[in-house]
Scaffold this motif. Structure first.
Motif, mmCIF file in Angstrom:
data_model
loop_
_atom_site.group_PDB
_atom_site.id
_atom_site.type_symbol
_atom_site.label_atom_id
_atom_site.label_comp_id
_atom_site.label_asym_id
_atom_site.label_seq_id
_atom_site.Cartn_x
_atom_site.Cartn_y
_atom_site.Cartn_z
ATOM 1 N N GLY A 7 38.879 29.553 91.229
ATOM 2 C CA GLY A 7 38.051 29.058 89.807
ATOM 3 C C GLY A 7 38.240 29.925 88.880
ATOM 4 N N ARG A 8 38.198 31.261 88.893
ATOM 5 C CA ARG A 8 38.426 31.956 87.726
ATOM 6 C C ARG A 8 39.469 32.041 87.066
ATOM 7 N N VAL A 9 40.609 32.006 87.960
ATOM 8 C CA VAL A 9 42.087 31.921 87.483
ATOM 9 C C VAL A 9 42.091 30.696 86.803
ATOM 10 N N THR A 10 41.591 29.532 87.213
ATOM 11 C CA THR A 10 41.695 28.236 86.489
ATOM 12 C C THR A 10 41.069 28.444 85.166
ATOM 13 N N ALA A 11 39.982 28.951 85.184
ATOM 14 C CA ALA A 11 39.140 29.179 83.970
ATOM 15 C C ALA A 11 39.999 29.971 82.864
ATOM 16 N N ASP A 12 40.552 30.970 83.570
ATOM 17 C CA ASP A 12 41.434 31.860 82.687
ATOM 18 C C ASP A 12 42.442 31.110 81.841
ATOM 19 N N ALA A 13 43.134 30.055 82.768
ATOM 20 C CA ALA A 13 44.223 29.350 82.153
ATOM 21 C C ALA A 13 43.623 28.456 80.872
ATOM 22 N N VAL A 14 42.670 27.716 81.518
ATOM 23 C CA VAL A 14 42.307 26.767 80.553
ATOM 24 C C VAL A 14 41.445 27.179 79.186
ATOM 25 N N VAL A 15 40.994 28.583 79.598
ATOM 26 C CA VAL A 15 40.263 28.976 78.307
ATOM 27 C C VAL A 15 41.109 29.633 77.375
ATOM 28 N N GLY A 16 42.361 30.518 78.150
ATOM 29 C CA GLY A 16 43.213 31.086 77.586
ATOM 30 C C GLY A 16 44.188 30.270 76.816
ATOM 31 N N LEU A 17 44.508 28.986 77.106
ATOM 32 C CA LEU A 17 45.139 28.080 76.271
ATOM 33 C C LEU A 17 44.396 27.717 75.011
ATOM 34 N N ALA A 18 43.062 27.348 75.289
ATOM 35 C CA ALA A 18 42.136 27.030 74.379
ATOM 36 C C ALA A 18 42.129 28.091 73.006
ATOM 37 N N ARG A 19 42.275 29.297 73.544
ATOM 38 C CA ARG A 19 41.934 30.532 72.619
ATOM 39 C C ARG A 19 43.037 30.478 71.771
ATOM 40 N N ILE A 20 44.336 29.935 72.171
ATOM 41 C CA ILE A 20 45.509 29.702 71.122
ATOM 42 C C ILE A 20 45.350 28.785 70.333
ATOM 43 N N ILE A 21 44.504 27.625 70.804
ATOM 44 C CA ILE A 21 44.962 26.215 69.818
ATOM 45 C C ILE A 21 43.711 26.262 68.904
ATOM 46 N N ASP A 22 42.498 26.716 69.703
ATOM 47 C CA ASP A 22 40.854 26.476 68.957
ATOM 48 C C ASP A 22 40.115 27.342 69.486
ATOM 49 N N PRO A 23 39.708 28.592 69.035
ATOM 50 C CA PRO A 23 38.723 29.480 69.444
ATOM 51 C C PRO A 23 37.621 28.859 69.607
ATOM 52 N N ASP A 24 36.955 27.823 68.846
ATOM 53 C CA ASP A 24 35.520 27.377 69.058
ATOM 54 C C ASP A 24 35.709 26.392 70.473
ATOM 55 N N LEU A 25 36.729 25.712 70.337
ATOM 56 C CA LEU A 25 36.773 24.893 71.741
ATOM 57 C C LEU A 25 36.998 25.849 73.014
ATOM 58 N N ALA A 26 37.481 26.970 73.097
ATOM 59 C CA ALA A 26 37.302 27.877 73.947
ATOM 60 C C ALA A 26 36.063 28.300 74.289
ATOM 61 N N ASP A 27 35.248 28.489 73.303
ATOM 62 C CA ASP A 27 33.883 29.226 73.531
ATOM 63 C C ASP A 27 33.003 28.039 74.089
ATOM 64 N N TRP A 28 33.311 26.773 73.605
ATOM 65 C CA TRP A 28 32.492 25.492 74.163
ATOM 66 C C TRP A 28 32.998 25.522 75.491
ATOM 67 N N VAL A 29 34.210 25.665 75.948
ATOM 68 C CA VAL A 29 34.581 25.486 77.661
ATOM 69 C C VAL A 29 34.187 26.522 78.263
ATOM 70 N N GLU A 30 33.894 27.833 77.806
ATOM 71 C CA GLU A 30 33.236 28.948 78.583
ATOM 72 C C GLU A 30 31.684 28.711 78.564
ATOM 73 N N ARG A 31 31.205 28.171 77.845
ATOM 74 C CA ARG A 31 29.613 27.867 77.909
ATOM 75 C C ARG A 31 29.166 26.854 78.718
ATOM 76 N N ASN A 32 30.039 25.712 78.970
ATOM 77 C CA ASN A 32 29.879 24.227 79.450
ATOM 78 C C ASN A 32 30.508 23.866 80.626
ATOM 79 N N VAL A 33 31.647 24.297 80.907
ATOM 80 C CA VAL A 33 32.489 23.866 82.046
ATOM 81 C C VAL A 33 32.557 25.006 83.291
ATOM 82 N N SER A 34 32.027 24.376 84.299
ATOM 83 C CA SER A 34 32.273 24.961 85.467
ATOM 84 C C SER A 34 33.629 25.168 86.260
ATOM 85 N N PHE A 35 33.734 26.253 86.967
ATOM 86 C CA PHE A 35 35.178 26.266 87.618
ATOM 87 C C PHE A 35 34.587 27.183 88.873
ATOM 88 N N PRO A 36 34.169 26.471 89.940
ATOM 89 C CA PRO A 36 33.866 26.791 91.087
ATOM 90 C C PRO A 36 35.132 27.375 92.027
#
Length: 489
Positions: free
Chosen positions: A196-225
């Motif tokens: 789950g953490r590895v998946t979060a790193d991939a999704v958030v990591g990609l978001a950081r490149i595209i849109d840092p605000d989106l990356a912050d939103w994903v970190e706050r709101n999306v669950s990766f069990p």
């Protein structure tokens, strides 16, 4: 004469084939799943099929999705049989066939607009993945997401038309955010520590490149069990397809054969809701890490221990490898002396009993699991299944003789010939690199350990390097059988 699998023919199936205990057309989707392969269809889809058969969770059906070229052919096979799959469980004393209907659609691979639209649908509350250990863009040495991977860079440049699972997931989340729709939970079902953490790193990591605000939103709101999944499921060949037609009178273009055993342990973090999978044997916990480490080190690590000596000795099936006394004894010695002692306690589990069960599962003569499958993709699997155990034992000042031999066997296998001289066909996404390095390591073993992205600090350890070099020299001089015999003396 066999019956072709389809909705229309369900009532024509042989009495010895179980069929869905519900009306498939009554289901509605709640999950999009990336990676509709054999393991998914023998594991997650079977658990859901069981749940639906109890009259529960009918709004949690699966919609398939894929990003690989092979996914298009898989989709056509399943579409032609109304998305149905035959699952055959086998061991020495048990054989049973069932038709599952947990999947109700399969999105067209490559249709980014269609996949993103379905991901944005409020009905979808979970997005799950089985995209293999090598599909997460992890730097093996650091264990972290690699934002410089070519596929990730391409998705970052074209976020509206992504081609990776993570790019599509991120685009779906971005649309839900824009439309004020609650995000779905992202659930990895791959054999990766802390998946789950590895998946979060991939999704958030990609978001950081595209849109840092989106990356912050994903970190706050999306669950990766995180989750631990387990079921031995070989690839389907003509052998299995023919067996199904001969023994059960059923024509399935892509059946799944697997062992009866299955296990799924999940962290219970699903803010958008989840199916009641605890009703059908899934274990929900607060922290899955101890279960993960147990399975990855003892089972997946054990697979690696038997795979490479068996491959070098021209053994085809896994159960045949377990019938070879030297290989069975090597597995026993390595597990007892080096692997199990490096596994922390697991609540409610006796590690010795777990290992004995694994020995039985590896020895299953009916499953048809191949040594070649276990040898596949060592460049991605070794850094997850073997090298962390070596690192822990070195840090603790404990012996690594057997694990160094396992690593030497992998190196010798990647040279590309068995002890008999038979050619080993490419069996790793990085086969050319692995073979070139293995050939150089025959004269200079340090070349193999210098693969920093795979071995990292372990490859620089003098004790490991010396032990590895000694084993590799013996393998080349005396062969696999004699090397194992000497190690076990």
């Amino acid at each position: 004469m066999s019956v072709k699998l389809s909705f229309a023919n369900l009532d024509k199936l042989s009495e010895n084939v179980a069929r869905p205990g519900y009306v498939p057309t009554d289901l509605t989707p709640g999950i999009v799943h990336f990676g509709v392969g054999n393991f998914h269809r023998a594991h997650q889809a079977v658990y859901l099929d069981d749940l639906f058969g109890k009259g529960l969770g009918h709004d949690w059906a699966i919609v398939g999705a894929g990003v690989l070229p092979a996914d298009a052919a898989a989709r056509e096979k399943l579409k032609a049989q109304d998305w149905l799959t035959t699952v055959v469980e086998q061991d020495s004393g048990h054989m049973a066939a069932r038709v599952t209907a947990a999947m109700v659609d399969y999105l067209v691979p490559g249709d980014a607009d269609g996949i993103i639209a379905r991901l944005a649908d409020p009905q979808i509350r979970i997005v799950s993945l089985t995209i293999t250990e090598g599909g997460y863009f992890i730097d093996p040495a650091s264990g972290k997401f690699n934002p410089e991977s070519a596929e990730i860079v391409a998705d970052a440049r074209n976020p509206a038309t992504p081609k990776t699972a993570f790019g599509l997931i991120l685009a779906g989340l971005a649309r839900r955010r824009a439309e004020d729709v609650a995000p779905f939970t992202v659930m990895s079902c791959d054999n990766i520590p802390h998946n789950g953490r590895v998946t979060a790193d991939a999704v958030v990591g990609l978001a950081r490149i595209i849109d840092p605000d989106l990356a912050d939103w994903v970190e706050r709101n999306v669950s990766f069990p995180n989750g631990m999944v387990d079921r031995i499921t070989p690839a389907t060949t003509e052998r299995e397809t023919r067996f199904l037609a001969d023994e059960f009178g059923l024509e399935d273009a892509w059946p799944v054969f697997c062992e009866p055993f299955r296990q799924w342990v999940l962290e219970d973090r699903f803010p958008a809701g989840r199916p009641a999978l605890e009703k059908v044997g899934v274990t929900f916990v607060d922290d899955v890490s101890s279960f993960e480490q147990m399975k990855i080190r003892i089972l997946n690590g054990g697979h690696a221990v038997i795979a490479y000596p068996a491959g070098l000795m021209d053994i085809h099936f896994v159960h045949e490898a377990m019938q070879e006394p030297l290989i069975a004894a090597f597995l026993e010695r390595l597990e007892q002396d080096e692997i199990i002692p490096a596994v922390p306690p697991v609540p409610g589990v006796v590690l010795e009993d777990y290992f004995r069960l694994i020995q039985q599962r590896f020895s299953n003569p009916r499953i048809g699991d191949t040594v070649r499958r276990l040898c596949l993709d060592g460049s991605n699997r070794q850094p997850k299944f073997i090298i962390p155990t070596i690192a822990d034992r070195l840090k603790a000042g404990q012996g690594i003789a057997g694990l160094a031999l396992e690593s030497a066997l992998w190196c010798r296998y990647c040279h590309g010939t068995t002890d008999s001289g038979a050619v080993i066909e490419p069996n790793d996404p990085n086969w050319e690199r692995m073979q070139d390095t293995a050939k150089a390591a025959k004269d200079d073993p340090s070349t193999w350990l210098a693969m920093e992205d795979i071995y990292g600090e372990v490859g620089r350890n003098p004790l490991f390097a010396e032990t590895f070099a000694g084993h590799l020299k013996t393998l080349w001089e005396l062969g696999t059988r004699e090397t194992l015999r000497r190690f076990l003396m």
